[in-house]
Design an enzyme around this catalytic site. Structure first.
Site, PDB file in Angstrom:
ATOM      1  N   ARG A  82       0.965 -12.143   4.008  1.00 13.78           N
ATOM      2  CA  ARG A  82       0.742 -10.835   3.394  1.00 13.78           C
ATOM      3  C   ARG A  82       2.090 -10.229   3.027  1.00 13.78           C
ATOM      4  O   ARG A  82       3.017 -10.223   3.836  1.00 13.78           O
ATOM      5  CB  ARG A  82      -0.009  -9.933   4.381  1.00 13.78           C
ATOM      6  CG  ARG A  82      -0.545  -8.659   3.779  1.00 13.78           C
ATOM      7  CD  ARG A  82      -1.378  -7.911   4.809  1.00 13.78           C
ATOM      8  NE  ARG A  82      -2.596  -8.613   5.151  1.00 13.78           N
ATOM      9  CZ  ARG A  82      -3.223  -8.517   6.318  1.00 13.78           C
ATOM     10  NH1 ARG A  82      -2.711  -7.766   7.277  1.00 13.78           N
ATOM     11  NH2 ARG A  82      -4.342  -9.176   6.533  1.00 13.78           N
ATOM     12  N   ARG A 151       1.862  -0.590   9.348  1.00 16.21           N
ATOM     13  CA  ARG A 151       1.643  -1.534   8.254  1.00 16.21           C
ATOM     14  C   ARG A 151       2.029  -0.923   6.904  1.00 16.21           C
ATOM     15  O   ARG A 151       2.567   0.167   6.834  1.00 16.21           O
ATOM     16  CB  ARG A 151       0.169  -1.952   8.256  1.00 16.21           C
ATOM     17  CG  ARG A 151      -0.328  -2.514   9.607  1.00 16.21           C
ATOM     18  CD  ARG A 151      -0.376  -4.004   9.628  1.00 16.21           C
ATOM     19  NE  ARG A 151      -0.878  -4.545  10.884  1.00 16.21           N
ATOM     20  CZ  ARG A 151      -2.019  -5.211  11.018  1.00 16.21           C
ATOM     21  NH1 ARG A 151      -2.797  -5.404   9.972  1.00 16.21           N
ATOM     22  NH2 ARG A 151      -2.370  -5.720  12.187  1.00 16.21           N
ATOM     23  N   LYS A 219      -1.819   2.443  10.792  1.00 18.98           N
ATOM     24  CA  LYS A 219      -1.945   2.503   9.339  1.00 18.98           C
ATOM     25  C   LYS A 219      -1.715   3.929   8.823  1.00 18.98           C
ATOM     26  O   LYS A 219      -2.236   4.882   9.391  1.00 18.98           O
ATOM     27  CB  LYS A 219      -3.321   2.006   8.901  1.00 18.98           C
ATOM     28  CG  LYS A 219      -3.565   0.537   9.263  1.00 18.98           C
ATOM     29  CD  LYS A 219      -4.934   0.060   8.829  1.00 18.98           C
ATOM     30  CE  LYS A 219      -5.115  -1.427   9.140  1.00 18.98           C
ATOM     31  NZ  LYS A 219      -6.451  -1.917   8.720  1.00 18.98           N
ATOM     32  N   CYS A 438     -14.093  -7.941   1.859  1.00 19.31           N
ATOM     33  CA  CYS A 438     -12.968  -8.610   2.527  1.00 19.31           C
ATOM     34  C   CYS A 438     -13.015 -10.099   2.211  1.00 19.31           C
ATOM     35  O   CYS A 438     -13.981 -10.612   1.633  1.00 19.31           O
ATOM     36  CB  CYS A 438     -13.032  -8.369   4.038  1.00 19.31           C
ATOM     37  SG  CYS A 438     -14.364  -9.258   4.869  1.00 19.31           S
ATOM     38  N   CYS A 444     -10.910 -16.642   7.043  1.00 23.99           N
ATOM     39  CA  CYS A 444     -10.750 -15.705   8.158  1.00 23.99           C
ATOM     40  C   CYS A 444     -11.455 -16.231   9.402  1.00 23.99           C
ATOM     41  O   CYS A 444     -12.668 -16.487   9.381  1.00 23.99           O
ATOM     42  CB  CYS A 444     -11.289 -14.332   7.788  1.00 23.99           C
ATOM     43  SG  CYS A 444     -11.134 -13.140   9.140  1.00 23.99           S
ATOM     44  N   CYS A 483     -17.093  -9.312   9.224  1.00 26.49           N
ATOM     45  CA  CYS A 483     -17.095  -8.984  10.644  1.00 26.49           C
ATOM     46  C   CYS A 483     -16.913  -7.479  10.778  1.00 26.49           C
ATOM     47  O   CYS A 483     -16.665  -6.800   9.777  1.00 26.49           O
ATOM     48  CB  CYS A 483     -15.988  -9.751  11.386  1.00 26.49           C
ATOM     49  SG  CYS A 483     -14.350  -8.993  11.256  1.00 26.49           S
ATOM     50  N   CYS A 487     -11.958  -4.383   7.318  1.00 29.46           N
ATOM     51  CA  CYS A 487     -10.910  -4.512   6.306  1.00 29.46           C
ATOM     52  C   CYS A 487     -11.306  -3.918   4.961  1.00 29.46           C
ATOM     53  O   CYS A 487     -10.448  -3.475   4.202  1.00 29.46           O
ATOM     54  CB  CYS A 487     -10.513  -5.978   6.143  1.00 29.46           C
ATOM     55  SG  CYS A 487      -9.727  -6.674   7.615  1.00 29.46           S
TER      56      CYS A 487
END
Length: 573
Positions: A82, A151, A219, A438, A444, A483, A487
């Site tokens: 990322r 982040r 965040k 996501c 993932c 999940c 995200c």
């Protein structure tokens, strides 16, 4: 005055990740040796935990997992990388570097994330160092793109690009850079900088984070009303710009948001951030630093699933946390100022902004930049990047703005857009344009169900209901995650789906269109047929019974379809 008896971290033995950080020598661990090991394409779990601080996760291709197991081969290990892009801004030169790296070392695609960052998949262990070095040479990096630190700082990429937006973006960039970890581990491991650790007379310190960093990720986002495209209430810390007569006065401060939870555990829940006051622009770093230090000192280091700042705020109490923030600042926040959000989507197509510059917002379904047989999106953007003299802006909705286009370049870029059939999405339904997903399967490791690969096909079928109901142009936010980690910020979608098992999802309804209210579970563990059956009732009813200007999330609450979630603490009620 803060009651210090209220200020304490939860009791309990530290989680295993705390041990890993403590033993890591400021995020170094044994990564240097591990990445040189050619025996396996994978790395140890301890080192994988540390890799997150360097912007990467070890994954494997789950589509190949069973077959490789039958062949007695190790999983098809690969790394997700990322790239930190504060405010989602990248130059055309940086875009071309990312494109080139995806072809050379990745899976020939780029993912635009919901935090306005680039994400590459499929990088093999022995190509990681070369990839990071080339990213660094383009003046981008992967530092703190993951891990228990702050982040990528988000910022509204409004295509109007007013002077206020430009000013706010500069603050987001400074904030992102100022809150980086101070350890030189990243530079030593990936950029061949001389080792600092163990050097005589050099004591390495993390003045803000400390040697154990934060209990969990953190965040930050900055929003410029009336757009809430960064979903400010989903952030651990948010700043809402307050503008008067075209001038930035400062920011309302919001704290304690977060989307993640765990299935079946009511002690975990998504939460919306709360407005606690107002500060001047030059005070935002001081405020952020003190809030991060409070989370460092009082966050849960025993149970990671309860370690986000939202749980710290809820456990200690909002008033207690605000008092501690102001005590550490040595000054008080001013009273919050009025603001108004009316949407959280993107404005598609060409928009003329400040200083005579043009901006084209491109619809990128699922945020995936790739070439398909009938849609050469990646190639088209590559050709545009070769002649573009402005910049690219990654949006929080996984779309892309070709920004700051001069009038002289607009004609040629328009020709390339038409040549490659690049789309602003206006031919699609508004619900498709308002969708997020996501990555989920196959890369993932946390995914329980499909998301990015499945949602477009599901929307094809939902579109039939939408069109029959006369709702083709009615925006309804719809989001899917594989999940419950959140995200794609599913809990702030008017229609949300969380993966429960292959082909099965929990269905949520009732979030606010402007991102200010959480949803609530409507149906549990249902498949496609049940999802469509529910929407065949709900969408036509909404079309017939809605009040003027009423959004779908508000309608289902008013009509008694779903109970309103007034706070994350009653999300499961």
């Amino acid at each position: 005055m803060v009651n210090k008896t209220l200020l304490k971290a939860p009791e309990g033995p530290p989680s295993d990740v705390e041990r890993i950080k403590e033993d890591s020598n400021y995020l170094r661990g044994t990564l240097k040796e591990t990445m040189l090991d050619r025996i396996s394409a994978g790395i140890s779990d301890d080192d994988n935990r540390l890799m997150k601080f360097h912007g990467s996760y070890l994954q494997d291709d789950r589509d190949l997992r069973n077959e490789r197991q039958k062949q007695k081969l190790e999983p098809a290990y690969q790394f997700m990388l990322r790239v930190r892009t504060p405010g989602g801004v990248a130059t055309p030169e940086q875009w071309l570097v990312m494109d080139d790296l995806a072809q050379k070392y990745g899976n020939c695609t780029l993912k635009l994330t919901t935090r306005q960052a680039f994400q590459m998949h499929g990088i093999l262990k022995w190509n990681m160092k070369k990839t990071i070095q080339e990213i660094h040479a383009s003046l981008l990096d992967t530092i703190a793109a993951c891990g228990d630190v702050n982040r990528n700082v988000m910022c509204n990429p409004n295509p109007d690009q007013s002077e206020v937006h430009e000013e706010v973006f500069k603050w987001s960039k400074l904030l992102s850079d100022d809150l980086l970890p101070r350890t030189r581990a990243y530079h030593e491991l990936w950029l061949d900088e001389e080792m600092v650790a163990g050097t005589p007379d050099v004591e390495e310190v993390e003045p803000m984070y400390g040697p154990l960093y934060l209990p969990r990720k953190f965040k930050i986002g900055i929003a410029v009303p009336p757009s809430n495209d960064v979903d400010i209430f989903s952030q651990d810390l948010g700043y809402i710009a307050v503008v008067e007569d075209g001038k930035l006065l400062g920011f309302n401060v919001v704290i304690g948001g977060g989307m993640g939870m765990s299935h079946g555990d009511k002690e975990t829940y998504p939460q919306v951030a709360k407005v606690i006051g107002f500060c001047k622009p030059e005070q935002i770093y001081d405020v952020a630093e003190k809030i991060i230090m409070i989370q460092r000192d009082y966050g849960n280091r025993s149970e990671r699933k309860n370690a986000r700042f939202k749980y710290t705020v809820d456990r200690l109490g909002l008033d207690t946390v605000v008092a501690e923030i102001e005590a550490r600042l040595g000054w008080s926040l001013e009273e919050a100022k009025p603001y108004h959000f009316d949407h959280n989507g993107d404005r598609y197509g060409w928009v003329k902004g400040a200083k005579g510059k043009w901006h084209f917002t491109l619809f990128v379904e699922g945020g995936r930049i790739t070439d398909l047989e009938d849609y050469k999106l990646m190639t088209g953007l590559r050709e545009i990047a070769k002649i573009h003299t402005g910049d690219f802006r990654l949006t929080a909705n996984q779309n892309l703005v070709i920004a700051n286009v001069t009038s002289q370049k607009k004609k040629k870029i328009t020709e390339l857009i038409e040549q490659f059939g690049l789309t602003d999405g206006k031919q699609y339904s508004a619900i498709r344009r308002s969708s997020l997903a996501c990555v989920a399967l196959p890369t993932c490791g946390l995914a329980m169900a499909e998301a990015e690969r499945y949602l477009p096909g599901l929307i094809d079928k939902i579109d039939e209901i939408v069109d029959e109901s006369g709702l083709h142009d009615k925006e309804i936010t719809i989001r899917m995650t594989g999940c419950p980690n959140g995200c794609a910020r599913h809990a702030l979608a008017e229609i949300g789906f969380i993966g429960k098992a292959p082909g099965k999802y929990n269905m949520y309804l009732g979030a606010a269109f402007d991102g200010s209210r959480l949803s609530k579970m409507y149906r549990e563990n249902i498949g496609e047929e049940e999802i469509l059956n529910e929407l065949r009732v709900l969408l036509p009813r909404y079309a017939k019974e809605r009040e003027e200007g009423e959004h779908f999330g508000d309608f289902v609450i008013r009509a008694g379809v779903i109970k309103e979630t007034t706070d994350g603490t009653n999300f499961h009620d």
